[in-house]
Design a protein around this motif. Structure first.
Motif, PDB file in Angstrom:
ATOM      1  N   LEU A 230     -43.382  57.276  -0.426  1.00 14.28           N
ATOM      2  CA  LEU A 230     -42.551  57.220  -1.640  1.00 14.28           C
ATOM      3  C   LEU A 230     -41.197  58.320  -1.446  1.00 14.28           C
ATOM      4  O   LEU A 230     -40.028  57.693  -1.376  1.00 14.28           O
ATOM      5  CB  LEU A 230     -43.028  57.199  -2.868  1.00 14.28           C
ATOM      6  CG  LEU A 230     -42.084  57.062  -4.306  1.00 14.28           C
ATOM      7  CD1 LEU A 230     -41.501  55.790  -4.279  1.00 14.28           C
ATOM      8  CD2 LEU A 230     -42.666  57.532  -5.323  1.00 14.28           C
TER       9      LEU A 230
ATOM     10  N   SER B 156     -38.763  57.372   1.300  1.00 17.55           N
ATOM     11  CA  SER B 156     -37.921  56.118   1.019  1.00 17.55           C
ATOM     12  C   SER B 156     -36.882  56.452  -0.075  1.00 17.55           C
ATOM     13  O   SER B 156     -35.811  56.234   0.125  1.00 17.55           O
ATOM     14  CB  SER B 156     -38.607  55.082   0.181  1.00 17.55           C
ATOM     15  OG  SER B 156     -39.778  54.791   0.952  1.00 17.55           O
ATOM     16  N   GLN B 157     -37.306  57.213  -0.722  1.00 18.54           N
ATOM     17  CA  GLN B 157     -36.182  57.865  -2.113  1.00 18.54           C
ATOM     18  C   GLN B 157     -35.352  58.699  -1.358  1.00 18.54           C
ATOM     19  O   GLN B 157     -34.154  58.770  -1.575  1.00 18.54           O
ATOM     20  CB  GLN B 157     -36.843  58.712  -3.110  1.00 18.54           C
ATOM     21  CG  GLN B 157     -37.769  57.799  -4.177  1.00 18.54           C
ATOM     22  CD  GLN B 157     -38.641  58.432  -4.976  1.00 18.54           C
ATOM     23  OE1 GLN B 157     -39.166  59.546  -4.556  1.00 18.54           O
ATOM     24  NE2 GLN B 157     -38.687  57.986  -6.073  1.00 18.54           N
TER      25      GLN B 157
ATOM     26  N   ILE C 158     -38.465  51.114  -6.039  1.00 20.60           N
ATOM     27  CA  ILE C 158     -37.738  52.167  -6.274  1.00 20.60           C
ATOM     28  C   ILE C 158     -37.134  52.345  -7.889  1.00 20.60           C
ATOM     29  O   ILE C 158     -37.434  53.464  -8.563  1.00 20.60           O
ATOM     30  CB  ILE C 158     -36.716  52.475  -5.186  1.00 20.60           C
ATOM     31  CG1 ILE C 158     -37.260  52.875  -3.738  1.00 20.60           C
ATOM     32  CG2 ILE C 158     -35.708  53.588  -5.724  1.00 20.60           C
ATOM     33  CD1 ILE C 158     -36.249  53.131  -2.832  1.00 20.60           C
TER      34      ILE C 158
ATOM     35  N   SER D 159     -39.885  53.346 -10.008  1.00 17.57           N
ATOM     36  CA  SER D 159     -40.923  54.715  -9.659  1.00 17.57           C
ATOM     37  C   SER D 159     -40.159  55.962 -10.296  1.00 17.57           C
ATOM     38  O   SER D 159     -39.324  56.158 -10.672  1.00 17.57           O
ATOM     39  CB  SER D 159     -40.786  55.180  -8.100  1.00 17.57           C
ATOM     40  OG  SER D 159     -41.241  54.010  -7.478  1.00 17.57           O
TER      41      SER D 159
END
Ligand code: 13P
Ligand code: SF4
Length: 317
Positions: free
Chosen positions: A53, A56-57, A314, A317
């Motif tokens: 995560l 990806s962010q 996203i 999240s």
């Protein structure tokens, strides 16, 4: 100047390779994104070290022109899904995730035809083609939140059956699990936890949600790799007294052991190693950055569809 090939890089010292990587980084405005399971020397050159995560962010927000992804193929693909106009390189194209390869577009399409009402929730450990056929992605950090966001519809959860079961237990959702698994985490048994607790009585046990349900039942905390690292740091005084056993791949445990010397941090089993994560070497990083080798290329139609599923994740999240 003659173009060097990968073998020439392998003859250079670690210091020479790191200098080359730093020079290429400046010249090409590159960012090095590194997963927690990478070798220690690769973790050492990271601009950002993290879990799926976090990576990806970071990929979504970077203003670098070149992303060098030190992890496995689906992670580099996710960076490309989020950044169609940037160049994404992976130091070794063979660095796949065996779990991601346990499903493909064809098999998912036929499962969708069998379950036309189901929402497809796909773990980020999947190919772009599979993401493209999915409604929303998830990672180990946000899988429960993603499942809760779906409402009351049945969920076709792919490809990790252990993460699917964990989400089912946490939410009570109607989940149809795919039969995939991570060969590293699925190998852990309750007897390994018993043995580790006998060796380290009173220790906390934290586990990754890719472990089997019966192993997770024994865990004090179930967390992503970065979640584990944060938990250890946030509970350092308790862990100094009790110790902590960590049920995940050895790379994250070596990271914590070297960052926190003297803190009793133990692997659940010392043999938990993801072979493809270890394919990345300093020589391959320097080589791919200087030569522009191993670029991730995606079909634009597939990328756009996969982007919707990753973006949805996203956003929540
Ligand atoms: P994390 O997102 O928790 O780092 O997990 C990625 C992975 O591949 C675990 O096996
Ligand atoms: Fe894939 Fe397991 Fe390796 Fe993670 S540890 S990259 S899930 S094989």
């Amino acid at each position: 100047m003659l173009m060097m090939d990968l073998r020439d890089y392998s003859l250079l010292t670690a210091d020479e390779l790191i200098n080359r990587i730093q020079r290429a980084k400046k010249a090409k405005n590159a960012v090095l994104l590194v997963h927690n399971y990478q070798r220690r020397e690769i973790q050492g050159i990271a601009d950002f070290l993290g879990d799926s995560l976090g990576l990806s962010q970071e990929a979504a927000r970077t203003d670098a022109d070149l992303i060098v992804f030190c992890g496995v193929h689906f992670m580099a693909e996710t960076a490309k899904i989020l950044n169609p106009c940037k160049t994404v390189l992976i130091p070794d194209l063979r660095a796949g995730c065996p779990m991601a390869d346990m499903i493909n577009a064809e098999s998912l399409a036929s499962a969708k035809a069998q379950h036309p009402d189901a929402v497809v929730v796909t773990y980020i450990n999947s190919t772009a083609e599979v993401k493209a056929l999915s409604d929303i992605c998830c990672t180990s950090t946000n899988a429960v939140k993603v499942v809760r966001s779906v409402g009351n519809r049945p969920i076709l959860f792919t490809p990790d059956r252990n993460l699917a079961e964990y989400c089912r237990q946490q939410t009570g959702a109607d989940i149809i699990p795919w039969a995939g698994f991570c060969y590293v985490h699925n190998e852990f048994r309750t007897s390994d936890v018993d043995t580790a607790l006998q060796e380290h009585p009173g220790a906390l046990f934290i586990a990754h949600p890719e472990c089997r349900a019966e192993v997770l039942t024994m865990a004090d905390q179930i967390l992503s790799t970065t979640g584990m690292a944060k938990y250890v740091r946030d509970h350092i005084e308790e862990i100094k007294l009790r110790g902590v056993i960590i049920g995940t791949e050895i790379g994250l445990i070596e990271q914590l052991q070297s960052d926190l010397p003297g803190v009793p941090i133990f692997p659940l089993t010392a043999s938990a190693l993801c072979a493809t994560q270890k394919l990345t070497t300093l020589a391959k990083v320097a080589w791919c950055m200087e030569t522009g080798s191993n670029e991730i290329i995606l079909d634009e139609q597939i990328r756009k569809l996969a982007f919707s599923a990753v973006k949805r994740m996203i956003e929540i999240s």
